[in-house]
Design a protein around this motif. Structure first.
Motif, short mmCIF file in Angstrom:
data_model
loop_
_atom_site.label_atom_id
_atom_site.label_comp_id
_atom_site.label_asym_id
_atom_site.label_seq_id
_atom_site.Cartn_x
_atom_site.Cartn_y
_atom_site.Cartn_z
N ARG A 123 0.83 -1.21 0.00
CA ARG A 123 0.00 0.00 0.00
C ARG A 123 0.86 1.26 0.00
O ARG A 123 0.54 2.23 -0.69
CB ARG A 123 -0.92 -0.02 1.22
CG ARG A 123 -2.09 -0.98 1.10
CD ARG A 123 -2.88 -1.08 2.40
NE ARG A 123 -4.10 -1.87 2.22
CZ ARG A 123 -4.88 -2.27 3.20
NH1 ARG A 123 -4.57 -1.97 4.46
NH2 ARG A 123 -5.97 -2.98 2.94
N PRO A 182 -7.07 2.53 1.77
CA PRO A 182 -6.21 1.82 0.82
C PRO A 182 -6.22 2.53 -0.53
O PRO A 182 -7.21 3.18 -0.90
CB PRO A 182 -6.84 0.43 0.72
CG PRO A 182 -7.69 0.29 1.94
CD PRO A 182 -8.17 1.67 2.25
N GLU A 196 -6.70 -1.13 -5.18
CA GLU A 196 -6.82 -2.36 -4.40
C GLU A 196 -8.21 -2.97 -4.56
O GLU A 196 -9.23 -2.28 -4.47
CB GLU A 196 -6.56 -2.07 -2.92
CG GLU A 196 -6.58 -3.29 -2.04
CD GLU A 196 -6.12 -2.98 -0.63
OE1 GLU A 196 -6.69 -3.54 0.31
OE2 GLU A 196 -5.17 -2.17 -0.48
N ARG A 223 -4.58 -9.04 -3.24
CA ARG A 223 -5.43 -7.87 -3.13
C ARG A 223 -5.30 -6.95 -4.34
O ARG A 223 -6.27 -6.29 -4.73
CB ARG A 223 -5.07 -7.09 -1.86
CG ARG A 223 -6.06 -6.02 -1.46
CD ARG A 223 -7.44 -6.56 -1.12
NE ARG A 223 -7.42 -7.32 0.12
CZ ARG A 223 -7.59 -6.77 1.33
NH1 ARG A 223 -7.75 -5.47 1.46
NH2 ARG A 223 -7.59 -7.55 2.39
N TYR A 224 -4.13 -6.91 -4.96
CA TYR A 224 -3.91 -5.95 -6.03
C TYR A 224 -3.84 -6.57 -7.42
O TYR A 224 -4.11 -5.90 -8.41
CB TYR A 224 -2.60 -5.18 -5.79
CG TYR A 224 -2.73 -4.09 -4.77
CD1 TYR A 224 -3.10 -2.80 -5.14
CD2 TYR A 224 -2.51 -4.35 -3.43
CE1 TYR A 224 -3.23 -1.80 -4.19
CE2 TYR A 224 -2.65 -3.37 -2.47
CZ TYR A 224 -3.00 -2.08 -2.86
OH TYR A 224 -3.15 -1.09 -1.92
#
Length: 436
Positions: free
Chosen positions: A67, A121, A125, A329-330
């Motif tokens: 992040r 975030p 994301e 997550r990405y």
């Protein structure tokens, strides 16, 4: 009058806990203070604001670090491969942002006023999804997150071949046993990969064979099979952006009568028969719980003596790209990597006879290095297409993945299976010479 501690003073205990006493990279903080390595400096991490520490406190580990990097509150100044390798090699195995580092991060955050509400975030994301894993709707959302970011961006990263899978860096007179040949261009290596798969599938044995390309991307494999071997190809994808561009490319190449691109999930394929099936870089999205269904579905679509080539990233023992990981997550929400042994077993249970397994991990490391070079060489254009955050996601994920393939943490295998007829005939060549 006492000395007011700098940000570097506050960070020192945290870095020692997370990276050991002698990190090989330097650190520069927003107040201008620095922490320099004792020996050779292999690059500088620039921590631009206390938000970088807030990300780490609220999401200890790689997600928090990711992040900070994606948001631009932390940056890497230097060769990204060298820096990531240096950070990886200097961190103690038992102290990579473990409990000790987490407590020191909290202490540093308190001293620097970074213990407020968690920062949002970065918008790149993917949020955790509800509902059962690997349903059609959830898979479609995961695929859209990764593949529908813009065809122009993919063209910039992947090059003219528009092929988003491991290339094969072997010269025409090279059987590949000497490892990845760095003198081969990315375009030639992608063409060689497609041709190897066509030959493994037996498309060279006669013209007009019917091929199903599952997860067809932008149509590059389908175009090679049709133009080189006269195959009749059906390609399926659940990415709208991929399907649209694939149809355009096929029409421009004059191959529309030979190739059909469908916007469809593999689970919707029923009642057809094919001579061969290619699945290239798609199986990672299927999931362990759906592997049996996947291979059962493909098995039912093949004629006797039909072949399946499954080309997929693998992990010893298997691994899930879970929601607390950067890549989960990405990059690839809900992605899963299976052990190649489990892949072969699942194919056998579905009725395939496994005839060949080939590892290509060194080739994927080199492929990823080409993609990173393409991205970095056109950085401003990439940012204009998808934004700074998305470009940062790709730079970090591809560079880290390249190192994973180089050190063996990641693998990639082509597993070739065949469906024998009722008499047990497989119609396979006696040796690999047929496709070398």
């Amino acid at each position: 009058m006492g000395h007011k501690p700098t940000v570097a003073d506050v960070f020192q205990p945290l870095l020692r806990a997370a990276l050991g006493s002698r990190p090989a990279v330097g650190f520069e903080f927003w107040d201008g203070s620095t922490i320099l390595p004792e020996g050779e400096c292999r690059g500088t991490m620039r921590v631009r604001s206390k938000d970088a520490l807030s990300y780490l406190v609220w999401a200890p580990g790689e997600l928090g670090l990711g992040r900070a990097f994606v948001s631009g509150t932390a940056d890497l100044d230097g060769d990204i491969f060298t820096m990531l390798r240096a950070l990886q090699s200097t961190a103690p195995r038992d102290a990579r942002l473990g409990l000790d580092a987490a407590w020191k991060a909290i202490g540093a955050a308190r001293q620097l006023g970074a213990l407020g509400r968690p920062p949002l975030p970065p918008p790149e994301e993917a949020r955790p999804r509800r509902g059962h894993l690997h349903t059609k709707r959830r898979d479609a959302a995961a695929i859209s997150h990764h593949y529908d970011v813009g065809n122009d961006f993919y063209r910039l990263v992947l090059g003219p071949s528009m092929t988003y899978s491991c290339a094969r860096f072997a010269a025409d007179n090279d059987d590949g046993r000497g490892g990845a040949n760095a003198t081969v261009s990315l375009e030639d290596a992608q063409r060689a990969k497609h041709d190897l798969i066509c030959r493994k599938l037996g498309l060279a044995e006669r013209a007009g064979m019917r091929l199903l390309d599952v997860g067809c991307g932008w149509g590059s494999m389908a175009m090679h099979a049709a133009s080189t071997y006269g195959a009749q190809v059906v390609g399926v994808t659940i990415s709208k952006a991929q399907a649209e561009l694939a149809r355009e490319r096929i029409a421009d190449a004059g191959l529309s009568t030979s190739i059909e691109i469908r916007l469809a999930d593999y689970r919707e394929l029923r009642g057809e028969k094919f001579d061969a099936i290619s699945s290239i870089g798609m199986f990672e999205h299927v999931g362990a719980t759906r592997a049996a269904e996947y291979f059962d579905t493909l098995r039912a679509l093949l004629r006797p003596e039909g072949r399946l080539l499954n080309h997929a990233i693998s992990s010893a023992g298997g691994s899930t790209m879970h929601g607390r990981s950067f890549i989960g997550r990405y990059v690839f929400p809900d992605g899963e990597l299976l052990d190649v042994g489990e892949v072969a077993l699942a194919m056998e249970r579905a009725g395939f006879e496994v005839r060949d397994v080939e590892a290509l991990r060194e080739h994927y490391a080199l492929t990823l290095r080409h993609w990173v070079a393409n991205l970095e060489g056109a950085w401003d254009r990439a940012v204009s297409l998808v934004g700074d955050g998305r470009a940062r996601v790709w730079r970090l994920y591809m560079a880290a993945s390249a190192l994973g393939f180089e050190d063996g943490g990641l693998g990639i295998h082509q597993v070739l299976g065949v469906v024998p007829d009722e008499q047990g005939h497989a119609g396979m060549p006696g040796t690999r010479r047929a496709w070398r």
